[in-house]
Design a protein around this motif. Structure first.
Motif, mmCIF file in Angstrom:
data_model
loop_
_atom_site.group_PDB
_atom_site.id
_atom_site.type_symbol
_atom_site.label_atom_id
_atom_site.label_comp_id
_atom_site.label_asym_id
_atom_site.label_seq_id
_atom_site.Cartn_x
_atom_site.Cartn_y
_atom_site.Cartn_z
ATOM 1 N N LEU A 95 -7.433 -7.405 -19.888
ATOM 2 C CA LEU A 95 -7.424 -7.718 -21.318
ATOM 3 C C LEU A 95 -8.239 -6.693 -22.100
ATOM 4 C CD1 LEU A 95 -6.863 -9.725 -23.699
ATOM 5 C CD2 LEU A 95 -9.006 -10.867 -23.048
ATOM 6 N N THR A 96 -7.652 -6.205 -23.191
ATOM 7 C CA THR A 96 -8.378 -5.369 -24.149
ATOM 8 C C THR A 96 -8.302 -6.038 -25.510
ATOM 9 O OG1 THR A 96 -7.825 -3.331 -22.946
ATOM 10 C CG2 THR A 96 -8.559 -3.097 -25.224
ATOM 11 N N VAL A 97 -9.456 -6.428 -26.047
ATOM 12 C CA VAL A 97 -9.518 -7.077 -27.359
ATOM 13 C C VAL A 97 -9.760 -5.993 -28.410
ATOM 14 C CG1 VAL A 97 -10.644 -8.841 -28.757
ATOM 15 C CG2 VAL A 97 -10.453 -9.154 -26.276
ATOM 16 N N VAL A 98 -8.862 -5.923 -29.375
ATOM 17 C CA VAL A 98 -8.882 -4.861 -30.378
ATOM 18 C C VAL A 98 -8.942 -5.472 -31.769
ATOM 19 C CG1 VAL A 98 -7.731 -2.744 -31.149
ATOM 20 C CG2 VAL A 98 -7.365 -3.578 -28.818
ATOM 21 N N GLY A 99 -9.682 -4.839 -32.671
ATOM 22 C CA GLY A 99 -9.722 -5.303 -34.056
ATOM 23 C C GLY A 99 -11.134 -5.413 -34.567
ATOM 24 N N SER A 100 -11.459 -6.552 -35.163
ATOM 25 C CA SER A 100 -12.796 -6.754 -35.721
ATOM 26 C C SER A 100 -13.273 -8.167 -35.421
ATOM 27 C CB SER A 100 -12.789 -6.497 -37.234
ATOM 28 O OG SER A 100 -11.794 -7.287 -37.881
ATOM 29 N N GLU A 101 -14.505 -8.438 -35.773
ATOM 30 C CA GLU A 101 -15.159 -9.708 -35.439
ATOM 31 C C GLU A 101 -14.323 -10.912 -35.858
ATOM 32 O OE1 GLU A 101 -19.683 -11.361 -35.972
ATOM 33 O OE2 GLU A 101 -18.635 -10.696 -37.784
ATOM 34 N N VAL A 102 -14.232 -11.900 -34.969
ATOM 35 C CA VAL A 102 -13.483 -13.125 -35.261
ATOM 36 C C VAL A 102 -14.214 -13.946 -36.326
ATOM 37 C CG1 VAL A 102 -12.389 -13.197 -33.001
ATOM 38 C CG2 VAL A 102 -14.599 -14.323 -33.335
ATOM 39 N N GLY A 103 -13.540 -14.999 -36.818
ATOM 40 C CA GLY A 103 -14.064 -15.725 -37.963
ATOM 41 C C GLY A 103 -15.151 -16.737 -37.696
ATOM 42 N N ASP A 104 -15.272 -17.215 -36.471
ATOM 43 C CA ASP A 104 -16.250 -18.280 -36.235
ATOM 44 C C ASP A 104 -17.055 -18.019 -34.969
ATOM 45 O OD1 ASP A 104 -17.619 -20.585 -36.831
ATOM 46 O OD2 ASP A 104 -15.882 -21.924 -36.715
ATOM 47 N N LYS A 105 -18.161 -18.750 -34.865
ATOM 48 C CA LYS A 105 -18.960 -18.738 -33.652
ATOM 49 C C LYS A 105 -18.190 -19.484 -32.558
ATOM 50 C CE LYS A 105 -22.904 -19.094 -36.763
ATOM 51 N NZ LYS A 105 -23.893 -20.043 -37.336
ATOM 52 N N LEU A 106 -18.656 -19.373 -31.338
ATOM 53 C CA LEU A 106 -17.950 -20.012 -30.235
ATOM 54 C C LEU A 106 -18.304 -21.490 -30.092
ATOM 55 C CD1 LEU A 106 -17.963 -17.235 -27.483
ATOM 56 C CD2 LEU A 106 -16.241 -17.758 -29.224
ATOM 57 N N ARG A 107 -19.307 -21.946 -30.802
ATOM 58 C CA ARG A 107 -19.606 -23.384 -30.867
ATOM 59 C C ARG A 107 -19.488 -23.809 -32.320
ATOM 60 N NH1 ARG A 107 -21.809 -27.986 -28.680
ATOM 61 N NH2 ARG A 107 -23.323 -29.112 -29.950
ATOM 62 N N PHE A 108 -18.598 -24.740 -32.587
ATOM 63 C CA PHE A 108 -18.367 -25.173 -33.974
ATOM 64 C C PHE A 108 -17.822 -26.600 -33.986
ATOM 65 C CE2 PHE A 108 -14.508 -22.982 -32.518
ATOM 66 C CZ PHE A 108 -13.518 -23.918 -32.802
ATOM 67 N N ARG A 109 -17.875 -27.210 -35.159
ATOM 68 C CA ARG A 109 -17.293 -28.539 -35.347
ATOM 69 C C ARG A 109 -15.956 -28.414 -36.077
ATOM 70 N NH1 ARG A 109 -22.280 -29.355 -37.334
ATOM 71 N NH2 ARG A 109 -21.539 -29.805 -39.436
ATOM 72 N N ALA A 110 -14.998 -29.261 -35.666
ATOM 73 C CA ALA A 110 -13.691 -29.275 -36.318
ATOM 74 C C ALA A 110 -13.096 -30.675 -36.230
ATOM 75 C CB ALA A 110 -12.781 -28.219 -35.695
ATOM 76 N N GLU A 111 -11.786 -30.771 -35.991
ATOM 77 C CA GLU A 111 -11.067 -32.054 -35.946
ATOM 78 C C GLU A 111 -11.322 -32.822 -37.247
ATOM 79 O OE1 GLU A 111 -8.957 -32.169 -33.689
ATOM 80 O OE2 GLU A 111 -9.827 -30.518 -32.551
ATOM 81 N N GLY A 112 -10.691 -32.362 -38.294
ATOM 82 C CA GLY A 112 -11.097 -32.779 -39.623
ATOM 83 C C GLY A 112 -10.607 -34.114 -40.138
ATOM 84 N N TYR A 113 -11.349 -34.564 -41.130
ATOM 85 C CA TYR A 113 -10.986 -35.687 -42.009
ATOM 86 C C TYR A 113 -10.917 -35.080 -43.404
ATOM 87 C CZ TYR A 113 -12.082 -39.662 -45.102
ATOM 88 O OH TYR A 113 -12.095 -40.564 -46.126
ATOM 89 N N TYR A 114 -9.857 -35.399 -44.154
ATOM 90 C CA TYR A 114 -9.573 -34.684 -45.401
ATOM 91 C C TYR A 114 -9.586 -35.605 -46.630
ATOM 92 C CZ TYR A 114 -7.489 -31.972 -41.590
ATOM 93 O OH TYR A 114 -7.267 -31.321 -40.408
ATOM 94 N N PRO A 115 -10.751 -36.079 -47.028
ATOM 95 C CA PRO A 115 -10.796 -36.957 -48.196
ATOM 96 C C PRO A 115 -10.528 -36.208 -49.491
ATOM 97 C CG PRO A 115 -13.014 -36.422 -47.487
ATOM 98 C CD PRO A 115 -12.095 -35.828 -46.468
ATOM 99 N N THR A 116 -9.970 -36.914 -50.454
ATOM 100 C CA THR A 116 -9.690 -36.343 -51.773
ATOM 101 C C THR A 116 -10.500 -37.093 -52.825
ATOM 102 O OG1 THR A 116 -7.443 -35.702 -51.129
ATOM 103 C CG2 THR A 116 -7.891 -35.906 -53.491
ATOM 104 N N LEU A 117 -11.176 -36.358 -53.690
ATOM 105 C CA LEU A 117 -11.959 -36.996 -54.745
ATOM 106 C C LEU A 117 -11.002 -37.624 -55.764
ATOM 107 C CD1 LEU A 117 -14.801 -34.350 -55.248
ATOM 108 C CD2 LEU A 117 -14.566 -36.156 -53.523
ATOM 109 N N PRO A 118 -11.214 -38.886 -56.109
ATOM 110 C CA PRO A 118 -10.214 -39.670 -56.853
ATOM 111 C C PRO A 118 -9.846 -39.104 -58.226
ATOM 112 C CG PRO A 118 -11.880 -41.110 -55.914
ATOM 113 C CD PRO A 118 -12.370 -39.710 -55.714
#
Length: 487
Positions: free
Chosen positions: A390-413
């Protein structure tokens, strides 16, 4: 005979009773395994505050505070304090634009790139920006400002963009420095945000409206052409609120793109086969292309979910057929704009790519600031399965390797502003043990990679973008040719 039947019935009853006990015990064990692995995260419903009887900007701000503090996972005491302080320190919102800015700044306190305003509503300048190396370029504009297309921004409101970027941390939590720079492209189109960052914004207040005061906001621009000629102009923000999305805003740099209410605007680049592969057919998420001159197959995925006209299973089948027919020595996977989705649907494609790389072949993986969320997860698993080729080419990825996700998407009324709140961890650096507080599927499907460095750092430049070239693919092509010459 009667005695035999009674005996059989008795034995059958005993057997069924034992089977029932075993069934119950198995389910208890499975339930314990499910719960010990954090399974409740998958069952928990979000806590939804009661809707206000008379929605307003004030009630939206109160609703915002409640829904965030009730649902954002693992917030520290310091983060909660910072969140509350931001809300207190900003003036009370007079417009939905103000509320969007407050929400962005408050959510940044949680130091997690996913935790943000998913659909803000802002007054925005009539131009769109894109970083190319160290240059911030105007890539889209309304018809009134098309003369600015292709020019580099030297100053925004009297401040150079490179000095504004670190200040933008006020509105961007978590992620890498690469992600911060990418997010600044959108933030810099908001005069309200520019003013908070210290840029000069001219404001004229007009007649009050129901949502507060209508403000005419103008920003002085200093731009430069490729040959170094500087041009001074003033751009005025939209009179109406405009949308954006942190996980899709990169599309502003795509040819003839009309995302986020920019129908009728002009873009610097235009659709055509003379564009590099990463910009061809940019209305499609995925692109599969044969490169016979490089003995390679190219796969681009701009999302980790199905395209509008093709499922991921169908994409995988096409990929496998092409590999079987062409037997390429090299596979090129372009994840530079893979903004995420569902990595569990992409892992079979990752495995199909890895299986298609011959023993003496090479896998080139292109990544960048928008390699994010499920896109980042999938990218790291190439390293898991094929580290030596494997050769990884380009620039720094967008996030750290430890992060929170699996979202909840509330909308302000009242305002309709939508948030992204998170409820589960992903840890690609150290991995997730069974009892760790990670999203349960991660514990079974993923493996840690420790780190995810870029092997060859290459970025497109102002000049290469304008010329419709791709320096990243140019490097890969040259590397393949060099490898062929050595064989």
């Amino acid at each position: 005979m009667v005695a035999i039947n009674l005996l059989l019935a008795k034995n059958m009853k005993a057997f069924l009773l034992k089977a029932l006990v075993v069934y119950i015990l198995i389910n208890i064990v499975l339930g314990a395994i499910f719960l010990s692995g954090g399974g409740m995260q998958m069952l928990e419903s979000p806590k939804v505050p009661p809707l206000p009887s008379s929605p307003s900007l004030t009630s939206d701000l109160d609703y915002f505070r409640k829904v965030v503090l009730d649902n954002e996972k693992d917030a520290t005491t310091a983060q909660i304090s910072g969140f509350n302080n931001v809300i207190s320190e900003f003036p009370a919102p007079a417009t939905i634009d103000d509320l969007s800015v407050i929400a962005l700044a408050a959510l940044a306190q949680f130091d997690n790139a996913h935790t943000t305003v998913l659909k803000p509503k802002l007054y925005r300048l009539p131009v769109r920006f894109h970083w190319l190396g160290e240059d911030l370029i105007i890539v889209k504009a309304t018809t009134e400002y098309t003369s600015l297309l292709g020019q580099k921004v030297v100053e925004l409101g009297g401040v150079s963009p490179d000095k504004l970027v670190p200040l933008a941390r006020k509105f961007v939590g978590g992620g890498t420095e690469s992600w911060l720079k990418y997010r600044s492209e959108t933030l810099f189109t908001s005069p309200t945000i520019l003013a908070v960052l210290g840029a000069t914004v001219d404001v004229e207040v007009e007649e009050p409206l129901n949502s507060g005061e209508e403000r005419s906001q103008s920003v002085a621009l200093v731009t430069a052409t490729l040959d170094g000629q500087e041009i001074r102009s003033t751009v005025t923000a939209s009179a109406s609120l405009m949308p954006s999305d942190p996980f899709w805003d990169f599309r502003d740099a795509f040819p003839d793109n009309t995302s986020f209410d920019t129908e009728g605007w002009l873009t610097l680049l235009h659709k055509g086969t003379d564009l590099p592969l990463y910009l061809q057919k940019s209305d499609q998420y995925h692109l599969l292309h044969s490169l016979p001159s490089q003995n390679a197959v190219y796969l681009r995925m701009n999302a980790s979910f199905a395209d509008r006209t093709e499922t991921l299973d169908e994409l995988q089948q096409r990929l496998e057929r092409m590999i079987a027919e062409e037997s390429p020595d090299n596979l090129i996977v372009d994840f530079r704009y893979n903004r995420g989705g569902d990595y569990t649907k992409v892992l079979p494609i990752v495995k199909a790519v890895v299986a298609g790389v011959p023993e003496n072949g090479r896998l080139y993986l292109i990544v960048g600031p928008n390699t994010f969320s499920a896109g980042l997860i999938s990218a790291t698993q190439f390293k898991r399965y094929l580290p030596s080729q494997l050769t990884v080419v380009g620039s720094e990825v967008g996030d750290k390797l430890r992060f929170r996700a699996e979202g909840y998407y509330p909308t302000l009324p009242y305002s309709g502003i939508q948030l992204y709140l998170t409820k589960a961890w992903t840890d690609l650096e150290k991995g997730c043990g069974w009892l760790d507080d990670c999203w349960p599927p991660n514990k079974v499907l993923l493996r840690k990679v420790g780190s995810f460095p870029i092997d060859i750092k290459v970025e497109n430049t102002w000049a290469s973008y304008m010329a419709g070239e791709d320096k990243i693919m140019d490097w890969i092509s040259a590397n393949i040719q060099h490898a062929n010459a050595d064989r």
